[in-house]
Design an enzyme around this catalytic site. Structure first.
Site, PDB file in Angstrom:
ATOM      1  N   HIS A 169       0.792  -1.379   0.626  1.00  0.00           N
ATOM      2  CA  HIS A 169      -0.090   0.191   0.296  1.00  0.00           C
ATOM      3  C   HIS A 169       0.973   0.853   0.203  1.00  0.00           C
ATOM      4  CE1 HIS A 169       0.731   0.645   3.905  1.00  0.00           C
ATOM      5  NE2 HIS A 169       0.170  -0.183   4.185  1.00  0.00           N
TER       6      HIS A 169
ATOM      7  N   CYS B  92       3.509  -4.632   6.611  1.00  0.00           N
ATOM      8  CA  CYS B  92       3.008  -4.260   5.523  1.00  0.00           C
ATOM      9  C   CYS B  92       4.108  -3.729   4.544  1.00  0.00           C
ATOM     10  CB  CYS B  92       2.187  -2.993   5.323  1.00  0.00           C
ATOM     11  SG  CYS B  92       0.154  -3.576   5.917  1.00  0.00           S
TER      12      CYS B  92
END
Length: 424
Positions: A325, A343
């Site tokens: 992301h 992440c």
């Protein structure tokens, strides 16, 4: 018992006083020759164990046909189900009894055509129609994903309507779940638990492949009182082979299309204590915006590691919340250090490019991280992290040799004892 006058005429070719032409005609047969006669109705000559009237037959019992007369025999039996498939059976050596040799399907109509012959060659014929009772229990399979285009890492899933633990029942069900691909590939089913199976090739699907998934469970006997029901087929296609390989130690992601690098992106991955999982993951979905809260992954609110952030261009790779992301707050660390909570973060521009480039089913592989390896089944699709030999061991089929999907080649099919097959 006979239903037409029996012709006992003895034909001879040995009478020297008969002209040759007449003798030849006699040897070639005539209107009185039994073998040339039309078959008569042999209904009273044969008996069957099928119910009369409106009653239905028990699919757990074979259909059996016999002749009553000592001077008659059964010459041939052809049995088919309502779809025209043949049912395997066997005829006794003396020609007096025939029976099906495979289990019947529940809730099905069978047509049994019996041919007989008397001692003098007079032919008879009778057609029986048998209806079997409906199943008390039914098992169906729901395939995933839905029909559409996916990446080459997308496994096929089958969710059963009820659990199965018996190895024989599992083998029957597995052999009825068909995956056909063009081009053909080597692949196998793997039982994840009592209700769920995954299918994957030995290596990734080919780019631009067509994958058809369907079930032959309908009407199939699985266990006592349990029969297969209808299942909706799915048709998948794959696009280009897209692979995003993240080197956590080098802090960069390389994106390959069909083996050729198309972008190299500076990234940051999980910091110590939150190291990103190693191994192959499959993209599960894409969300242009998601609100990420640390409390959803067990980090206490108010702690030094807590967060509550609006996140854009988020591509999901695990159900527990690992994404690729946009992370504009960590641009200074991207390409240089790992500072995330697991992440893979990148600039907003790079994240949007990645989001728009990949599709569900594409591959995201992480190497050189301090994290554990992605598990195969409990947090997304980590199927590719299981060695092929171990994957095949999760099949219920007796033949552990790998299968080849496609119309021409199949795994050994243990349901051959439970499936309608051509009579031989």
């Amino acid at each position: 018992m006979s239903h037409r006058p029996r012709t006992r005429t003895v034909l001879s070719c040995g009478l020297l006083l008969v002209p040759l032409a007449v003798s030849t005609a006699a040897c070639g047969g005539s209107a009185s020759e039994p073998l040339s006669a039309n078959p008569y109705d042999a209904g009273d000559q044969i008996t069957a164990n099928t119910p009369d009237g409106k009653q239905k037959a028990d699919p757990d019992k074979p259909i059996e046909v016999s002749v009553k007369d000592d001077d008659a025999r059964i010459t041939d039996v052809t049995a088919t189900d309502s779809t025209g498939r043949f049912v395997r059976g066997e005829l006794s050596a003396d020609g007096r009894h025939w029976r099906t040799t495979v289990p019947l399907a529940a809730g099905t109509r069978y047509t049994v055509r019996v041919s007989t012959e008397e001692d003098d060659g007079t032919p008879g014929r009778k057609t029986l129609v048998v209806h079997t009772t409906d199943a008390d229990g039914q098992l169906t399979a729901t395939f995933g994903p839905e029909s559409g285009e996916y990446g080459v890492g997308q496994p096929v899933t089958a969710e059963l309507s009820r659990p199965l633990t018996d190895p024989k029942a599992r083998a029957i069900v597995e052999s009825a779940l068909k995956v056909d691909s063009m081009p053909r590939v080597e692949g196998a089913w793997h039982w994840v638990d009592d209700k769920k199976l995954h299918f994957r090739p030995k290596v990734y699907w080919p780019a631009h492949a067509t994958i058809s998934v369907h079930s032959n469970l309908a009407g199939l006997k699985i266990a006592k009182g349990l029969y297969g029901g209808p299942s909706k087929p799915v048709r998948l296609t794959t696009g280009d082979r897209l692979e995003a390989i993240t080197d956590a130690a080098a802090h960069q992601m390389t994106v390959l299309r069909n083996g050729t690098s198309i972008n190299t992106i500076p990234v940051t991955t999980g910091k110590p204590g939150f190291s990103t999982r190693n191994g192959v993951k499959v993209i599960l979905g894409k969300e242009s915006f998601v609100r990420m809260r640390s409390s959803t992954v067990g980090i206490a609110a108010g702690s030094s590691d807590s967060y509550d952030l609006p996140v854009y261009w988020a591509t999901r790779v695990t159900w527990s919340g690992e994404y690729v992301h946009a992370a504009p707050w960590s641009v200074g660390s991207q390409g240089a250090a790992n500072v995330s909570h697991g992440c893979t973060g990148m600039s907003t521009g790079n994240a949007q490019w990645f989001f728009n480039t990949v599709r569900v089913g594409d591959i995201v592989k992480v190497i050189n991280s301090g994290g554990d390896t992605m598990t195969p089944f409990d947090n997304g699709f980590g199927d590719w992290n299981m060695p092929w030999k171990e994957w095949r061991a999760g099949s219920a089929l007796k033949n552990k040799a790998s299968s080849t999907t496609g119309a021409a080649e199949r795994q050994q099919d243990p349901s051959s004892d439970a499936r309608l097959r051509p009579k031989i």
